[in-house]
Design an enzyme around this catalytic site. Structure first.
Site, PDB file in Angstrom:
ATOM      1  N   HIS A   9      -8.014  -0.378  -3.812  1.00  0.00           N
ATOM      2  CA  HIS A   9      -9.162  -0.152  -2.499  1.00  0.00           C
ATOM      3  C   HIS A   9      -9.989   0.991  -2.759  1.00  0.00           C
ATOM      4  CE1 HIS A   9     -10.046  -1.060   2.311  1.00  0.00           C
ATOM      5  NE2 HIS A   9     -10.960  -1.198   1.524  1.00  0.00           N
ATOM      6  N   GLY A  51       1.375  -2.192   4.781  1.00  0.00           N
ATOM      7  CA  GLY A  51       1.486  -0.476   4.438  1.00  0.00           C
ATOM      8  C   GLY A  51       2.560   0.445   5.771  1.00  0.00           C
ATOM      9  N   MET A  91     -10.978  -6.607   6.063  1.00  0.00           N
ATOM     10  CA  MET A  91     -10.310  -5.405   6.172  1.00  0.00           C
ATOM     11  C   MET A  91     -10.620  -5.807   8.383  1.00  0.00           C
ATOM     12  SD  MET A  91     -10.114  -3.360   4.197  1.00  0.00           S
ATOM     13  CE  MET A  91      -9.034  -2.480   5.870  1.00  0.00           C
ATOM     14  N   SER A 137       0.928  -1.153  -0.214  1.00  0.00           N
ATOM     15  CA  SER A 137       0.146   0.242   0.522  1.00  0.00           C
ATOM     16  C   SER A 137       0.441   1.105  -0.025  1.00  0.00           C
ATOM     17  CB  SER A 137      -1.236  -0.586   1.531  1.00  0.00           C
ATOM     18  OG  SER A 137      -1.236   1.233   1.792  1.00  0.00           O
ATOM     19  N   HIS A 168      -1.343  -1.532  -3.679  1.00  0.00           N
ATOM     20  CA  HIS A 168      -2.255  -1.316  -3.335  1.00  0.00           C
ATOM     21  C   HIS A 168      -2.856  -0.291  -3.180  1.00  0.00           C
ATOM     22  CE1 HIS A 168      -5.861  -2.911  -0.836  1.00  0.00           C
ATOM     23  NE2 HIS A 168      -5.511  -1.532  -0.212  1.00  0.00           N
ATOM     24  N   MET A 226     -12.752   2.770  -0.644  1.00  0.00           N
ATOM     25  CA  MET A 226     -13.274   3.376   0.163  1.00  0.00           C
ATOM     26  C   MET A 226     -13.949   4.439   0.128  1.00  0.00           C
ATOM     27  SD  MET A 226     -10.496   2.434   2.948  1.00  0.00           S
ATOM     28  CE  MET A 226      -9.300   2.339   1.410  1.00  0.00           C
ATOM     29  N   ASP A 244      -5.058   2.365  -1.373  1.00  0.00           N
ATOM     30  CA  ASP A 244      -6.608   2.783  -0.661  1.00  0.00           C
ATOM     31  C   ASP A 244      -6.908   4.412  -1.532  1.00  0.00           C
ATOM     32  OD1 ASP A 244      -6.499   0.974   0.937  1.00  0.00           O
ATOM     33  OD2 ASP A 244      -4.083   1.658   1.193  1.00  0.00           O
ATOM     34  N   ASP A 294      -5.936  -6.408   5.095  1.00  0.00           N
ATOM     35  CA  ASP A 294      -5.860  -5.485   5.042  1.00  0.00           C
ATOM     36  C   ASP A 294      -5.753  -5.000   6.246  1.00  0.00           C
ATOM     37  OD1 ASP A 294      -5.807  -2.842   4.143  1.00  0.00           O
ATOM     38  OD2 ASP A 294      -6.965  -2.817   3.091  1.00  0.00           O
ATOM     39  N   GLY A 295      -5.214  -4.545   6.661  1.00  0.00           N
ATOM     40  CA  GLY A 295      -4.628  -3.570   8.113  1.00  0.00           C
ATOM     41  C   GLY A 295      -3.929  -4.265   9.194  1.00  0.00           C
ATOM     42  N   GLY A 296      -2.495  -3.657   9.649  1.00  0.00           N
ATOM     43  CA  GLY A 296      -2.000  -4.464  10.977  1.00  0.00           C
ATOM     44  C   GLY A 296      -1.122  -4.833  10.257  1.00  0.00           C
ATOM     45  N   PHE A 299      -7.319   4.837   7.126  1.00  0.00           N
ATOM     46  CA  PHE A 299      -6.203   5.255   7.710  1.00  0.00           C
ATOM     47  C   PHE A 299      -5.237   3.894   7.819  1.00  0.00           C
ATOM     48  CE2 PHE A 299      -8.991   8.153   9.513  1.00  0.00           C
ATOM     49  CZ  PHE A 299      -9.011   9.141   9.962  1.00  0.00           C
ATOM     50  N   GLY A 300      -3.968   4.369   7.869  1.00  0.00           N
ATOM     51  CA  GLY A 300      -2.704   3.667   8.017  1.00  0.00           C
ATOM     52  C   GLY A 300      -2.259   3.413   9.266  1.00  0.00           C
ATOM     53  N   GLY A 301      -1.259   2.360   9.848  1.00  0.00           N
ATOM     54  CA  GLY A 301      -0.641   2.562  11.590  1.00  0.00           C
ATOM     55  C   GLY A 301      -1.675   1.876  11.792  1.00  0.00           C
ATOM     56  N   MET A 311     -10.058   7.062  -0.832  1.00  0.00           N
ATOM     57  CA  MET A 311     -10.765   7.315   0.029  1.00  0.00           C
ATOM     58  C   MET A 311     -11.481   8.296  -0.471  1.00  0.00           C
ATOM     59  SD  MET A 311      -8.275   6.633   3.311  1.00  0.00           S
ATOM     60  CE  MET A 311      -7.899   4.961   3.100  1.00  0.00           C
TER      61      MET A 311
HETATM   62  C1  DX5 Z   1      -6.484   1.488   5.877  1.00  0.00           C
HETATM   63  C2  DX5 Z   1      -6.001   0.790   4.401  1.00  0.00           C
HETATM   64  C3  DX5 Z   1      -5.094  -0.527   4.136  1.00  0.00           C
HETATM   65  C4  DX5 Z   1      -4.009   1.099   5.107  1.00  0.00           C
HETATM   66  C5  DX5 Z   1      -3.362  -0.705   5.878  1.00  0.00           C
HETATM   67  O1  DX5 Z   1      -7.863   2.354   5.561  1.00  0.00           O
HETATM   68  O2  DX5 Z   1      -6.953   0.066   3.239  1.00  0.00           O
HETATM   69  O3  DX5 Z   1      -4.928   0.026   2.933  1.00  0.00           O
HETATM   70  O4  DX5 Z   1      -2.938   1.147   3.908  1.00  0.00           O
HETATM   71  O5  DX5 Z   1      -1.644   0.022   6.059  1.00  0.00           O
HETATM   72  P1  DX5 Z   1      -1.474  -0.539   7.695  1.00  0.00           P
HETATM   73  O6  DX5 Z   1      -0.999  -1.560   7.284  1.00  0.00           O
HETATM   74  O7  DX5 Z   1      -0.861   0.421   7.791  1.00  0.00           O
HETATM   75  O8  DX5 Z   1      -2.774  -0.621   8.325  1.00  0.00           O
HETATM   76 ZN    ZN Z   2      -6.579  -0.694   1.597  1.00  0.00          ZN
END
Ligand code: DX5
Ligand code: ZN
Length: 219
Positions: free
Chosen positions: A68, A199, A139, A10, A35, A70, A37, A177-179, A145-147, A39
């Site tokens: 992806h 990510g 998800m 991502s 990937h 959103m 993202d 996807d995520g964390g 959000f990332g992180g 939004m």
């Molecule tokens: C969150 C995104 C993810 C994000 C993941 O809404 O869909 O793809 O980039 O980031 P990390 O890996 O930091 O959780």
């Molecule tokens: Zn994503």
């Protein structure tokens, strides 16, 4: 297990002032996909980037682009994502009252179709649509959000979805996807995931290419 995980990297946490360098890093890595993202500030409480950025990435990317969405009413933009160079496109179950039609539209534009599920949405709701999906994104954080921290209840969803896909004899891929990081990727693979989003863990690493290698080789 012999199978290695597919990595989709991502760019949400990339350096947007020097995005080309981060795309080249992904090109040089063992990542399988990029990937994207997207939004809209409505479906999720954040705005990321749009077509000019996707088109700029497309010119440099040497890995297939997997977007992806959103966003609300994603059908409005499916054709433009195909034209911008995406080969995989996922829409959210929660954003699509006519999901079957949305997936048909994605396929008719020559892309692989994906369904993304929020953490609260049960995988059992996919029973009558699964055969239309090349990909399901589970998800493992609340999108936007990332992180963020991985939500442990995702593990049970992976196992249930794996059983549904195998029972139906489908080759739909499961993406998480995520964390996700190098320390939890093996447990996701063993629970039945095919692909993970790499990510912020990658962009925080001192050596991102090496970090992706560690994720790819996790067992
Ligand atoms: C969150 C995104 C993810 C994000 C993941 O809404 O869909 O793809 O980039 O980031 P990390 O890996 O930091 O959780
Ligand atoms: Zn994503």
């Amino acid at each position: 297990m012999d199978k290695s995980i597919l990595i989709t990297s991502s760019v949400l946490n990339a350096d947007f002032g020097n995005l080309a360098a981060d795309i080249r890093m992904i090109n040089d890595s063992q990542a399988d996909f990029i990937h994207l993202d997207i939004m809209d500030g409505m479906f999720v409480p954040n705005i990321s980037f749009g077509f000019p950025v996707v088109e700029a990435i497309s010119k440099i990317a040497r890995k297939p682009m997997e977007a992806h969405l959103m966003i609300e009413q994603p059908d409005r933009y499916v054709e433009r994502f195909a034209k911008a160079g995406c080969s995989w496109l996922s829409v959210h179950y929660e954003a699509c009252p006519h999901l079957h039609r949305s997936l048909q539209l994605i396929k008719s534009c020559g892309m692989k179709s994906g369904i993304a599920l929020n953490p609260h949405t049960p995988v059992s709701l996919l029973e009558d649509i699964l055969d239309m999906a090349d990909l399901v994104i589970l998800m493992s954080v609340n999108p936007g959000f990332g992180g963020q921290k991985f939500i442990p209840a995702t593990m049970g969803k992976i196992e249930k979805l794996r059983a549904m896909i195998d029972k139906a004899g489908l080759d739909t891929l499961i993406e998480i996807d995520g964390g996700v990081n190098k320390d939890n990727v093996a447990s996701l693979l063993n629970a039945g995931a095919d692909m993970v989003v790499a990510g912020s863990a990658v962009f925080k690493a001192e050596n991102p290419v090496e970090y992706i290698r560690l994720m790819k080789e996790a067992r």
